[in-house]
Design a protein around this motif. Structure first.
Motif, short mmCIF file in Angstrom:
data_model
loop_
_atom_site.label_atom_id
_atom_site.label_comp_id
_atom_site.label_asym_id
_atom_site.label_seq_id
_atom_site.Cartn_x
_atom_site.Cartn_y
_atom_site.Cartn_z
N GLN A 213 31.11 129.22 -11.92
CA GLN A 213 30.81 129.77 -10.60
C GLN A 213 31.15 128.79 -9.47
O GLN A 213 30.28 128.29 -8.76
CB GLN A 213 29.34 130.15 -10.51
N PRO A 214 32.45 128.56 -9.22
CA PRO A 214 32.82 127.63 -8.14
C PRO A 214 32.52 128.16 -6.75
O PRO A 214 32.21 127.37 -5.85
CB PRO A 214 34.32 127.42 -8.35
N PRO A 216 30.67 131.20 -3.99
CA PRO A 216 29.50 132.09 -3.88
C PRO A 216 29.78 133.48 -4.46
O PRO A 216 30.90 134.00 -4.35
CB PRO A 216 29.26 132.15 -2.37
N ALA A 217 28.76 134.06 -5.07
CA ALA A 217 28.88 135.45 -5.53
C ALA A 217 29.29 136.32 -4.36
O ALA A 217 28.77 136.19 -3.26
CB ALA A 217 27.55 135.92 -6.11
N GLY A 218 30.23 137.21 -4.59
CA GLY A 218 30.75 138.05 -3.52
C GLY A 218 32.06 137.56 -2.95
O GLY A 218 32.75 138.29 -2.24
N GLU A 219 32.42 136.30 -3.25
CA GLU A 219 33.69 135.75 -2.79
C GLU A 219 34.67 135.57 -3.95
O GLU A 219 35.63 134.80 -3.87
CB GLU A 219 33.47 134.42 -2.07
N ASP A 220 34.44 136.31 -5.01
CA ASP A 220 35.25 136.16 -6.23
C ASP A 220 36.72 136.50 -6.02
O ASP A 220 37.57 136.02 -6.76
CB ASP A 220 34.69 137.07 -7.33
N ALA A 221 37.04 137.31 -5.01
CA ALA A 221 38.43 137.72 -4.80
C ALA A 221 39.34 136.52 -4.57
O ALA A 221 40.54 136.59 -4.87
CB ALA A 221 38.52 138.68 -3.62
N ALA A 222 38.80 135.43 -4.08
CA ALA A 222 39.63 134.23 -3.85
C ALA A 222 40.20 133.69 -5.15
O ALA A 222 41.23 132.98 -5.13
CB ALA A 222 38.81 133.16 -3.14
N LEU A 223 39.59 134.02 -6.26
CA LEU A 223 40.09 133.53 -7.55
C LEU A 223 41.37 134.25 -7.95
O LEU A 223 42.05 133.83 -8.89
CB LEU A 223 39.03 133.71 -8.63
N ASP A 224 41.71 135.35 -7.26
CA ASP A 224 42.96 136.07 -7.52
C ASP A 224 44.17 135.34 -6.96
O ASP A 224 45.31 135.67 -7.28
CB ASP A 224 42.93 137.47 -6.88
N GLU A 225 43.96 134.36 -6.10
CA GLU A 225 45.05 133.80 -5.30
C GLU A 225 45.89 132.77 -6.03
O GLU A 225 46.91 132.34 -5.50
CB GLU A 225 44.46 133.19 -4.02
N PHE A 226 45.48 132.35 -7.21
CA PHE A 226 46.26 131.34 -7.94
C PHE A 226 45.96 131.43 -9.43
O PHE A 226 44.94 131.99 -9.85
CB PHE A 226 45.92 129.93 -7.42
N ARG A 227 46.87 130.87 -10.22
CA ARG A 227 46.66 130.81 -11.67
C ARG A 227 45.65 129.71 -11.97
O ARG A 227 45.80 128.57 -11.51
CB ARG A 227 47.98 130.52 -12.39
N HIS A 228 44.66 130.02 -12.75
CA HIS A 228 43.60 129.06 -13.04
C HIS A 228 44.09 127.97 -13.99
O HIS A 228 44.57 128.29 -15.09
CB HIS A 228 42.39 129.75 -13.65
N PRO A 229 43.95 126.71 -13.63
CA PRO A 229 44.38 125.64 -14.52
C PRO A 229 43.39 125.36 -15.66
O PRO A 229 43.69 124.58 -16.57
CB PRO A 229 44.48 124.43 -13.59
N LEU A 230 42.22 125.97 -15.60
CA LEU A 230 41.22 125.87 -16.66
C LEU A 230 40.36 127.13 -16.58
O LEU A 230 40.33 127.80 -15.54
CB LEU A 230 40.38 124.61 -16.53
N PRO A 231 39.67 127.49 -17.65
CA PRO A 231 38.84 128.71 -17.61
C PRO A 231 37.75 128.62 -16.54
O PRO A 231 37.15 127.57 -16.32
CB PRO A 231 38.24 128.76 -19.01
N VAL A 232 37.49 129.76 -15.89
CA VAL A 232 36.45 129.88 -14.88
C VAL A 232 35.42 130.88 -15.39
O VAL A 232 35.77 131.97 -15.87
CB VAL A 232 37.02 130.31 -13.52
N CYS A 233 34.15 130.51 -15.29
CA CYS A 233 33.05 131.32 -15.83
C CYS A 233 32.21 131.89 -14.69
O CYS A 233 31.85 131.17 -13.76
CB CYS A 233 32.18 130.47 -16.74
N ALA A 234 31.90 133.17 -14.76
CA ALA A 234 31.03 133.82 -13.77
C ALA A 234 29.57 133.65 -14.19
O ALA A 234 29.21 133.96 -15.32
CB ALA A 234 31.36 135.30 -13.66
N GLU A 236 26.44 133.33 -11.25
CA GLU A 236 25.71 134.06 -10.21
C GLU A 236 26.33 135.42 -9.90
O GLU A 236 25.65 136.32 -9.40
CB GLU A 236 25.62 133.21 -8.94
N SER A 237 27.62 135.59 -10.20
CA SER A 237 28.29 136.88 -9.98
C SER A 237 28.07 137.86 -11.13
O SER A 237 28.44 139.03 -11.04
CB SER A 237 29.80 136.68 -9.80
N CYS A 238 27.46 137.39 -12.23
CA CYS A 238 27.36 138.19 -13.45
C CYS A 238 25.90 138.46 -13.79
O CYS A 238 25.15 137.51 -14.10
CB CYS A 238 28.04 137.43 -14.59
N HIS A 239 25.50 139.72 -13.72
CA HIS A 239 24.11 140.08 -14.02
C HIS A 239 24.02 141.05 -15.20
O HIS A 239 23.29 140.78 -16.16
CB HIS A 239 23.45 140.68 -12.78
#
Length: 333
Positions: A213-214, A216-234, A236-239
């Motif tokens: 969770q790099p 804030p929840a609700g700002e997840d769309a920013a993760l679409d903007e680049f290829r992740h160099p390491l896995p990202v885990c949800a 606070e965004s995941c209930h």
């Protein structure tokens, strides 16, 4: 049938610091359900981040427990009814876990058997489970010393709490202190959006295996903007399971916490849904006693990553049969 609750304050052995603040004690809620011969217990931890204060949780329990008692007396109350009465969250988790615990006691089996049945799988053999050991936020030097101390105690997988400050200095100090340790990072929504890609690249270069969770929840769309160099885990965004299809487009992993999703019943559904979406699963926790962690063990046994070190932060674990934590593992043997 009896169904009651109690709240308990549990002092911590040392301050627990994350991006949202520092805690020196926690308050937990325990629900006990008994048929006179068998007793089920569920523990949950109120979490203000989700507007789940102790007062809110107690109010939910006061409202629902009379219906629970009546339904159990008639034999007409089940876990599906609980989901209709309470939203996902702390109160539902405490009751749901108590109901699973009671069923296991009545049938004379472990939770693993029940959860395996629910998933349509064979039960897994009991074995120690690797868990992260958390390093709280402090100065770079203090965090490096804490990491080294955990390494010397046998922990090989460390979860580093970070905020948006001194990311590089803290992580380089930790990596230098424990060059062979496996590292994951938990930002608790605190990384700045600007420069996020560069920040994640730095973490990847330092051998970090995952960042949680790099943003804030609700700002997840920013993760679409680049290829992740390491896995990202949800986190606070995941209930609940309803969140997973959208998260699967932006994350590689999701963190299932019983206090967020509302108990084992929803946790089982989330695990099945995550598998169907090809999402890796982390099973995490709020701070709590072995009672709360034990409920999550069947899910943890099926997860890619486990973070159930909550009891290691307590000054005293009140569970009469505490889990054993040693050398980076936990065991309910």
């Amino acid at each position: 049938m009896q169904a009651d609750y109690a709240t308990h304050r549990l002092p911590l052995a040392r301050p627990f610091a994350i991006s949202r603040g520092t805690r020196t004690e926690i308050e937990v809620v325990r629900v006990t359900i008994s048929d006179g011969a068998h007793q089920g217990i569920g523990e949950a931890t109120p979490t203000p981040r989700y507007e789940q204060t102790t007062e809110v949780v107690v109010a939910d329990l006061e409202r629902v427990l009379p219906t629970l008692r009546q339904g159990l007396e008639r034999g007409s109350f089940d876990r599906d009814e609980l989901a209709r009465l309470l939203p996902a969250g702390v109160a539902r988790n405490a009751i749901d876990c108590a109901l699973w615990s009671l069923e296991a006691q009545k049938r004379g089996v472990g939770l693993e058997t029940l959860i395996a049945e629910a998933l349509g799988e064979a039960p897994l053999p009991q074995r120690p489970i690797d868990t992260v050991q958390t390093i709280g936020i402090a100065t770079a030097q203090a965090m490096a010393e804490a990491a080294r101390a955990e390494w010397e105690k046998g922990a090989r997988l460390l979860k580093v709490k970070l905020d948006g400050e001194q990311i590089e200095a803290r992580m380089r100090a930790i990596r230098q202190a424990v060059p062979q340790a496996r590292l994951v990072v938990d930002a608790n929504e605190a990384f700045p959006r600007q420069g996020l890609e560069q920040c994640l690249r730095l973490l990847a270069e330092l051998g970090v295996e995952m960042v949680e969770q790099p943003l804030p929840a609700g700002e997840d769309a920013a993760l679409d903007e680049f290829r992740h160099p390491l896995p990202v885990c949800a986190d606070e965004s995941c209930h609940t399971r309803e969140d997973l299809p959208a998260l699967a487009r932006r994350y590689e992993m999701v963190n299932i916490k019983l206090d967020k999703c509302g108990g084992l019943s929803e946790g089982i559904a989330m695990l099945a849904q995550a598998r169907a979406l090809d999402l890796k699963v982390m099973v995490g926790c709020m701070l709590g006693s072995s009672t709360a962690m034990r409920a999550a063990l069947p899910l943890a046994a099926r997860a890619t990553l486990v973070d159930l070190d909550g009891p290691t932060w307590l000054a005293n674990d009140p569970d009469p049969r505490p889990l054993r934590f040693a050398a980076g593992t936990l065991d309910d043997g």
